[in-house]
Design an enzyme around this catalytic site. Structure first.
Site, PDB file in Angstrom:
ATOM      1  N   SER A 127      -0.167  -0.347  -4.407  1.00  0.00           N
ATOM      2  CA  SER A 127      -1.522  -0.825  -4.113  1.00  0.00           C
ATOM      3  C   SER A 127      -2.388   0.323  -3.629  1.00  0.00           C
ATOM      4  CB  SER A 127      -1.429  -1.893  -3.023  1.00  0.00           C
ATOM      5  OG  SER A 127      -2.694  -2.152  -2.479  1.00  0.00           O
ATOM      6  N   TYR A 152       2.087  -5.228   5.670  1.00  0.00           N
ATOM      7  CA  TYR A 152       2.111  -5.338   4.205  1.00  0.00           C
ATOM      8  C   TYR A 152       1.848  -3.973   3.564  1.00  0.00           C
ATOM      9  CZ  TYR A 152      -0.028  -5.664  -0.364  1.00  0.00           C
ATOM     10  OH  TYR A 152      -0.357  -5.413  -1.669  1.00  0.00           O
ATOM     11  N   LYS A 156       4.280  -1.133   1.195  1.00  0.00           N
ATOM     12  CA  LYS A 156       3.971  -0.473  -0.088  1.00  0.00           C
ATOM     13  C   LYS A 156       4.173   1.033   0.039  1.00  0.00           C
ATOM     14  CE  LYS A 156       3.072  -4.102  -2.477  1.00  0.00           C
ATOM     15  NZ  LYS A 156       4.078  -4.546  -3.465  1.00  0.00           N
TER      16      LYS A 156
END
Ligand code: UFG
Length: 342
Positions: A127, A152, A156
């Protein structure tokens, strides 16, 4: 025999669209998904679009024994696309351990099985969140990563580091991380699309649900950013365009075209749009009413980001092609089909 691709999270939003594109490109697909944020009926929809029902196994990839058994059953996989992950930024702040457990263990279990079964290729869903609020725009792949703003986002960044180290240690194993900007829209058939559970966090599902009358009003989070109209800017990419990038990446891996065995690419359109521009474009293209109000900024949001896509365009030979208007219309058509609106 055509090549077999494992798509983890293949009944999810981006996963399901990618399965369809892989099938169109001649790949056999097996999906591993625990349906924690998706629906088994997606398999029927995929079959309607492509004429082929992908293989499916209900597996929790964070469970090592279950993951090992899955690979024992499918020993001939040629490549993996790893979508399966928890993805709600706000929830990750409340439940960090669940995010680290799920997102890190699933990757580790897959990589362990790549070694066990000599599966040499992986595409990973990363992302643009790894860039944080960049100092310079647009962001290239050389733009430094910034410390993550949420658990989160941190998963990544950590997963990218795991892939880099895995590839460094294992010559002959190849990984590509695709750093997505903001995927929106749905398949033109309106048979698959984004189906958030509960109140949507993301902008476009909130817009389409408001237009469908399920939500009273859209809140635009902040109009005092340092942008031309004061609302935040993102790079919104059509989900079918994004899915196409995965097929290109899989072919690059299988055909051994990589320049290094770990690579990462920005996958966006190269154009930034403000929240207000997107809202106005939705109203113009659909002609529907969309009640909205200006609300305070949302905690954790960055002001603006959009991609420099020249590396992906040149190196992958891939470019996003669908216009925002077409994409917003596809999102609306999907919402209407889900709600039974004519
Ligand atoms: N927004 C609103 N109202 C809403 C929802 C969103 O104004 O009801 C605004 C947000 O404040 C933001 C923009 O719309 O400015 C886009 O918000 P999204 O939630 O759709 O997307 P984000 O850019 O916050 O996050 C997305 C993905 C993340 C990913 C991130 C990378 O959801 O998984 O992009 O930038 F990490």
């Amino acid at each position: 025999m055509s090549k077999q691709v494992l798509v983890t999270g293949g009944t999810g939003y981006i996963g399901s669209h990618t399965v369809v594109e892989l099938q169109a490109a001649g790949f056999r697909v097996v999906i591993a998904d625990n349906l924690s944020n998706s629906n088994i009926e997606v398999l029927d929809a995929i079959q309607k679009i492509s004429g082929v029902r992908p293989d499916f196994e209900n597996v929790d990839l964070a469970d090592k024994l279950a993951t090992d058994s899955f690979f024992d059953k499918y020993p001939d996989i040629d490549a993996i696309i790893h979508f399966a992950a928890f993805k709600a930024v706000g929830e990750s702040v409340q439940k960090p351990l669940e995010y680290y457990h799920n997102n890190l263990n699933s990757l580790l279990n897959l990589l362990g099985n790549m070694l066990r079964y000599n599966i040499r290729n992986m595409v990973f869903s990363s992302s643009c969140t790894v860039y944080g609020q960049p100092d310079k725009l647009p962001v290239t792949e050389q733009t430094p990563r910034k410390p993550a703003e949420s658990p989160y986002g941190n998963t990544k960044a950590i997963c990218e580091d795991i892939l880099r180290d895995f590839c460094h240690a294992n010559a002959g194993f190849n990984c590509i991380a695709l750093r997505y900007f903001n995927p929106i829209g749905a398949h033109p058939s309106a048979l698959i699309g984004e189906l958030p559970l509960g109140v949507p966090n993301n902008l476009v599902p909130f817009i389409t649900q408001t237009a469908a009358g399920i939500r009273n009003e859209l809140s635009i989070f902040g109009d005092d950013y340092a942008t031309p109209d004061g609302t935040a800017i993102r790079d919104y990419i059509n989900v079918v365009d994004l899915s196409g990038a995965h097929v290109v990446a899989i072919n690059r891996l299988i055909q051994d075209k990589q320049k290094a065995n770990y690579e990462f690419f920005n996958v966006g359109t190269g154009t930034g749009l403000s929240v207000m521009q997107l809202v106005k474009s939705f109203i113009a293209v659909t002609g529907v009413q969309l009640p909205y109000k200006i609300a305070p900024r949302r905690a954790g949001d960055i002001e603006k980001i959009w991609a420099d896509t020249s590396f992906a365009n040149e190196e992958l030979g891939w470019k996003a092609s669908r216009a925002t208007e077409e994409t917003l219309l596809s999102a609306w058509n999907w919402e209407k089909s889900v709600r039974g609106i004519n």
